[in-house]
Design an enzyme around this catalytic site. Sequence first.
Site, PDB file in Angstrom:
ATOM      1  N   LYS A 149       1.313   4.184  -2.899  1.00  0.00           N
ATOM      2  CA  LYS A 149       1.035   5.599  -2.654  1.00  0.00           C
ATOM      3  C   LYS A 149       2.272   6.452  -2.960  1.00  0.00           C
ATOM      4  O   LYS A 149       2.149   7.557  -3.494  1.00  0.00           O
ATOM      5  CB  LYS A 149       0.590   5.819  -1.211  1.00  0.00           C
ATOM      6  CG  LYS A 149      -0.737   5.158  -0.841  1.00  0.00           C
ATOM      7  CD  LYS A 149      -1.891   5.686  -1.672  1.00  0.00           C
ATOM      8  CE  LYS A 149      -2.246   7.114  -1.343  1.00  0.00           C
ATOM      9  NZ  LYS A 149      -3.433   7.581  -2.130  1.00  0.00           N
ATOM     10  N   TYR A 154       0.830  -1.204   0.000  1.00  0.00           N
ATOM     11  CA  TYR A 154       0.000   0.000   0.000  1.00  0.00           C
ATOM     12  C   TYR A 154       0.866   1.258   0.000  1.00  0.00           C
ATOM     13  O   TYR A 154       0.671   2.170  -0.811  1.00  0.00           O
ATOM     14  CB  TYR A 154      -0.920  -0.007   1.227  1.00  0.00           C
ATOM     15  CG  TYR A 154      -1.535   1.352   1.527  1.00  0.00           C
ATOM     16  CD1 TYR A 154      -2.608   1.820   0.779  1.00  0.00           C
ATOM     17  CD2 TYR A 154      -1.030   2.161   2.537  1.00  0.00           C
ATOM     18  CE1 TYR A 154      -3.172   3.062   1.039  1.00  0.00           C
ATOM     19  CE2 TYR A 154      -1.577   3.405   2.794  1.00  0.00           C
ATOM     20  CZ  TYR A 154      -2.656   3.854   2.042  1.00  0.00           C
ATOM     21  OH  TYR A 154      -3.187   5.093   2.314  1.00  0.00           O
TER      22      TYR A 154
END
Length: 323
Positions: free
Chosen positions: A147, A143
Amino acid sequence: MTADPSRPAAVVVGGTGCVGRRFCAALTDAGYRVYAVARHRPSRPVAAEMLAMDVAATPVAELARTLAELRPAAVVNATGGWGLAEGETRDGALAVVAPLTEAVRRLPGPARFVHVGSVHEYGPVPRDGWITEETEPAPPTPYARTKLAESRHVLELIRAGRLDGVVLRLANTVGPDPAPESFFTVVATRLHRAGAEGIELNVTDVERDYVDSRDAASAVLAAIGDRGADPLLNIGSGRALPIRELLRILVAAGGLPASAVRMRTGAVASRGADCTRIDISRARRLLRWRPRYTVAESMRATWDSVRAADDAGMTAGTTSSIG
């Protein structure tokens, strides 16, 4: 599909998500005509006109035409979430951000682009250290790496003069409309169902900076209005609290006795570093922004949302990981 000429338009991609809907509400309150872009129409109302669209699957030319019809003064990217696979590639990470930024660049008029990143992009830092915008990113999770790839893409365009925009690296959020899988949503849901019996919970020695989603929304508004700000800004509460203290505040906000959560020291699944202590001085100085909601106020808003959702049968997940 034509924007109301009497009000500036704003587009929020991911506008039906837990933070995206707060951005829509804040922009609407500020006088914008707001369009929320999402792949599916939400089960609950959003303070915006809905545009059902899969940005990643839409050709850039078509996406640019759609945005041009709305004549947005601002485009906010609030997409992204937990659960990305370990095999996520950089190209996959840019599936939304790359076509979206290109479409914004093709608009006939100026549009401010606000990309909502995550402080998880920085990865672990020493417990006694502060996370500043100069902290070298070293994200350990899929994740966070995804990002980071998105934020770097946007920053490259901004610094090359090819995009008018800003990246806001956002702390974990709490407050109204919390993410169903978030730690405090899950705990509040369990407490709501357990009643007087209470719950047992494994906790560990971590400290977290949680920012109210309404404060995050006010930061987005400030970033839209200030085109001279630095292109990278950290947004948080500016302090890290032990998870045990945050749990006690949550319990009190729910009107429950302290004994409602029986805390035990034990292993938990954590997606974050042991301590996220975020320096927000740059955002305070350049955006003249500061967080206004106390932790207690944020936890009360979390409770209000959790009770309403649980009573309506919109249950949260069962995980008790710490984000």
